[in-house]
Design an enzyme around this catalytic site. Structure first.
Site, PDB file in Angstrom:
ATOM      1  N   GLU A  61       5.975   6.702   8.341  1.00 55.97           N
ATOM      2  CA  GLU A  61       4.938   7.525   7.817  1.00 55.97           C
ATOM      3  C   GLU A  61       5.674   8.982   7.579  1.00 55.97           C
ATOM      4  OE1 GLU A  61       3.946   5.472  10.111  1.00 55.97           O
ATOM      5  OE2 GLU A  61       2.220   4.893   9.652  1.00 55.97           O
ATOM      6  N   GLY A  85       0.571   1.443   9.019  1.00 54.15           N
ATOM      7  CA  GLY A  85      -0.707   0.889   9.429  1.00 54.15           C
ATOM      8  C   GLY A  85      -0.336  -0.659   9.860  1.00 54.15           C
ATOM      9  N   GLU A  93       0.778  -0.393  13.471  1.00 58.32           N
ATOM     10  CA  GLU A  93      -0.623   0.071  14.149  1.00 58.32           C
ATOM     11  C   GLU A  93      -1.685  -0.933  14.253  1.00 58.32           C
ATOM     12  OE1 GLU A  93      -0.816   3.375  11.553  1.00 58.32           O
ATOM     13  OE2 GLU A  93      -0.560   4.630  13.175  1.00 58.32           O
ATOM     14  N   ALA A 104      -0.681   0.921   5.351  1.00 54.71           N
ATOM     15  CA  ALA A 104      -1.799   1.374   4.637  1.00 54.71           C
ATOM     16  C   ALA A 104      -1.488   1.558   3.110  1.00 54.71           C
ATOM     17  CB  ALA A 104      -2.318   2.792   5.026  1.00 54.71           C
TER      18      ALA A 104
HETATM   19  N1  CO8 Z   1       1.047   0.358  -0.019  1.00 56.96           N
HETATM   20  C1  CO8 Z   1       1.199   0.241  -1.433  1.00 56.96           C
HETATM   21  N2  CO8 Z   1       1.714  -0.692  -1.916  1.00 56.96           N
HETATM   22  C2  CO8 Z   1       2.913  -1.363  -1.183  1.00 56.96           C
HETATM   23  C3  CO8 Z   1       3.117  -0.898  -0.033  1.00 56.96           C
HETATM   24  C4  CO8 Z   1       2.340   0.130   0.744  1.00 56.96           C
HETATM   25  N3  CO8 Z   1       2.206   0.378   1.869  1.00 56.96           N
HETATM   26  N4  CO8 Z   1       4.115  -1.508   0.578  1.00 56.96           N
HETATM   27  C5  CO8 Z   1       4.571  -2.368  -0.508  1.00 56.96           C
HETATM   28  N5  CO8 Z   1       3.771  -2.098  -1.793  1.00 56.96           N
HETATM   29  C6  CO8 Z   1       3.986  -2.926  -2.894  1.00 56.96           C
HETATM   30  C7  CO8 Z   1       5.297  -2.066  -3.599  1.00 56.96           C
HETATM   31  O1  CO8 Z   1       4.616  -0.925  -4.156  1.00 56.96           O
HETATM   32  C8  CO8 Z   1       5.389  -3.191  -4.696  1.00 56.96           C
HETATM   33  O2  CO8 Z   1       4.349  -3.105  -5.778  1.00 56.96           O
HETATM   34  P1  CO8 Z   1       4.784  -3.190  -7.172  1.00 56.96           P
HETATM   35  O3  CO8 Z   1       5.555  -4.608  -7.297  1.00 56.96           O
HETATM   36  O4  CO8 Z   1       3.759  -2.961  -8.007  1.00 56.96           O
HETATM   37  O5  CO8 Z   1       5.726  -2.169  -7.483  1.00 56.96           O
HETATM   38  C9  CO8 Z   1       5.046  -4.716  -3.728  1.00 56.96           C
HETATM   39  O6  CO8 Z   1       4.396  -4.191  -2.754  1.00 56.96           O
HETATM   40  C10 CO8 Z   1       6.175  -5.112  -3.255  1.00 56.96           C
HETATM   41  O7  CO8 Z   1       7.062  -4.054  -2.524  1.00 56.96           O
HETATM   42  P2  CO8 Z   1       8.616  -3.748  -2.634  1.00 56.96           P
HETATM   43  O8  CO8 Z   1       8.959  -4.004  -4.105  1.00 56.96           O
HETATM   44  O9  CO8 Z   1       8.845  -2.211  -2.227  1.00 56.96           O
HETATM   45  O10 CO8 Z   1       9.232  -4.747  -1.870  1.00 56.96           O
HETATM   46  P3  CO8 Z   1      10.821  -4.716  -0.952  1.00 56.96           P
HETATM   47  O11 CO8 Z   1      10.715  -6.117  -0.337  1.00 56.96           O
HETATM   48  O12 CO8 Z   1      11.607  -4.290  -1.875  1.00 56.96           O
HETATM   49  O13 CO8 Z   1      10.542  -3.623   0.238  1.00 56.96           O
HETATM   50  C11 CO8 Z   1       9.330  -2.724   2.037  1.00 56.96           C
HETATM   51  C12 CO8 Z   1       9.746  -3.948   1.368  1.00 56.96           C
HETATM   52  C13 CO8 Z   1      10.501  -2.105   2.698  1.00 56.96           C
HETATM   53  C14 CO8 Z   1       8.323  -3.140   3.021  1.00 56.96           C
HETATM   54  C15 CO8 Z   1       8.846  -1.653   1.066  1.00 56.96           C
HETATM   55  O14 CO8 Z   1       7.770  -2.297   0.502  1.00 56.96           O
HETATM   56  C16 CO8 Z   1       8.160  -0.285   1.632  1.00 56.96           C
HETATM   57  O15 CO8 Z   1       9.027   0.606   2.282  1.00 56.96           O
HETATM   58  N6  CO8 Z   1       7.129  -0.257   1.790  1.00 56.96           N
HETATM   59  C17 CO8 Z   1       6.096   0.792   2.305  1.00 56.96           C
HETATM   60  C18 CO8 Z   1       6.131   0.857   3.918  1.00 56.96           C
HETATM   61  C19 CO8 Z   1       5.630   2.147   4.439  1.00 56.96           C
HETATM   62  O16 CO8 Z   1       5.908   3.239   4.109  1.00 56.96           O
HETATM   63  N7  CO8 Z   1       4.415   2.009   5.112  1.00 56.96           N
HETATM   64  C20 CO8 Z   1       3.636   3.026   5.716  1.00 56.96           C
HETATM   65  C21 CO8 Z   1       2.649   3.466   4.695  1.00 56.96           C
HETATM   66  S1  CO8 Z   1       1.492   4.780   5.252  1.00 56.96           S
HETATM   67  C22 CO8 Z   1       0.613   4.097   6.585  1.00 56.96           C
HETATM   68  O17 CO8 Z   1       0.419   2.966   6.952  1.00 56.96           O
HETATM   69  C23 CO8 Z   1      -0.388   5.025   7.182  1.00 56.96           C
HETATM   70  C24 CO8 Z   1      -0.984   4.597   8.482  1.00 56.96           C
HETATM   71  C25 CO8 Z   1      -2.162   5.559   8.871  1.00 56.96           C
HETATM   72  C26 CO8 Z   1      -3.199   5.716   7.826  1.00 56.96           C
HETATM   73  C27 CO8 Z   1      -4.214   4.377   7.540  1.00 56.96           C
HETATM   74  C28 CO8 Z   1      -5.086   4.855   6.424  1.00 56.96           C
HETATM   75  C29 CO8 Z   1      -5.850   3.910   5.800  1.00 56.96           C
END
Ligand code: CO8
Length: 261
Positions: free
Chosen positions: A135, A112, A115, A69
């Site tokens: 999460e 998400g 999911e 998400a």
């Molecule tokens: N949300 C928003 N932006 C994101 C997300 C995300 N989940 N994941 C990546 N991005 C963005 C980063 O902020 C970055 O943007 P910017 O260049 O502007 O800083 C861009 O995408 C590229 O990401 P990274 O630089 O971090 O890329 P890496 O290759 O270094 O890392 C990862 C990749 C490991 C996937 C890393 O991006 C990461 O850890 N992302 C978050 C993963 C995460 O925690 N997901 C769970 C989110 S919570 C959730 O899903 C709850 C679901 C239930 C509720 C649903 C409600 C709608």
């Protein structure tokens, strides 16, 4: 086709029998913002209503199916906002599609994203795919099925491990657990998934929908009730032209030509 900001939707396979939804928000690794999820819902409405479409594939990019998400979008939400808008309600559309839905997962399927894949009927993965429910590392918990669908798919200990550590699970492990059906080379994943979707789409759409409904009932009810439901649905198949055609084709040693009647 269609006028979308966050996804591409095409019809592929023979006679356009497969609807392909590609999540396309590359700068955010396909983070599932509200607008993206709404567009997926709109696309599913259209593909569900299109009688030439027999199966649907949801995929992302080679780098990410979806990294979860959109954390930036939800970071400042209050409880009263999440509750009054029934936050995440729009995700439910994916799990109510009656046609078969296949996920083709390359790269990250986190939070998400994992999911969303689990809302689909079958998950295929590219060799470098990574699944996870991170999460817990954000101070929350999986909110659109991660604690429920994952547990049903792989059992308690594995699900607890994934939900409580937030660790990423490589495709090969996910396949061993039964979360993923098959693994394909990264560059062949979408094609191979579409081929399987095409095969499924050539079945009777009535039989596909009924079979999907029956398998899903297995998650909701007792064995006795589930077997009863299955038997009645099986009886119901004999009211269709497709049952007559399918069995006649077998006896006449020819390919069945289903008309979804
Ligand atoms: N949300 C928003 N932006 C994101 C997300 C995300 N989940 N994941 C990546 N991005 C963005 C980063 O902020 C970055 O943007 P910017 O260049 O502007 O800083 C861009 O995408 C590229 O990401 P990274 O630089 O971090 O890329 P890496 O290759 O270094 O890392 C990862 C990749 C490991 C996937 C890393 O991006 C990461 O850890 N992302 C978050 C993963 C995460 O925690 N997901 C769970 C989110 S919570 C959730 O899903 C709850 C679901 C239930 C509720 C649903 C409600 C709608």
């Amino acid at each position: 086709s269609g006028n979308y900001e966050y996804i591409n939707v095409t019809k592929t396979g023979s006679n356009g029998s497969v609807g392909l939804i590609q999540l396309n928000r590359p700068k955010a690794l396909n983070a599932l913002c509200n607008g993206l999820v709404n567009e997926v819902g709109q696309a599913l409405d259209i593909l569900e209503a299109d009688s030439s479409v027999g199966a649907i594939v949801i995929t992302g990019s080679e780098k990410a199916f979806a990294a979860g998400a959109d954390i930036k979008e939800m970071a400042n939400k209050t409880y009263s906002e999440t509750y009054s808008e029934n936050f995440t309600q729009n995700w439910a559309r994916v799990s109510t599609v009656r046609k078969p839905v296949l996920a083709a997962v390359n790269g990250f399927a986190l939070g998400g994203g994992c999911e969303l894949a689990m809302m689909c009927d079958i998950i295929y993965a590219g060799e470098t795919a990574k699944f996870g429910q991170p999460e817990i590392l954000l101070g929350v918990l999986p909110g659109v099925g991660g604690t429920q669908r994952l547990t049903r798919a792989i059992g308690k200990s594995k699900a607890m491990e994934i939900v409580l550590t937030g660790n990423q699970v490589p495709a090969q492990e996910a396949e061993k657990m039964g979360l993923v059906s098959k693994i394909f080379p990264v560059d062949q994943l979408v094609n191979e998934t579409v081929k399987i979707a095409e095969k499924i789409a050539s079945n009777s759409q009535l039989a596909n929908a009924a079979a999907k409904e029956c398998v899903n009932v297995a998650f909701e009810t007792t064995l006795t009730e589930g077997l009863h439901f299955e038997k009645r649905m099986f009886h119901g198949c004999f009211a269709t032209k497709d049952q007559k055609e399918g069995m006649a084709a077998f006896i006449e040693k020819r390919k069945a030509n289903f008309t979804n009647e």
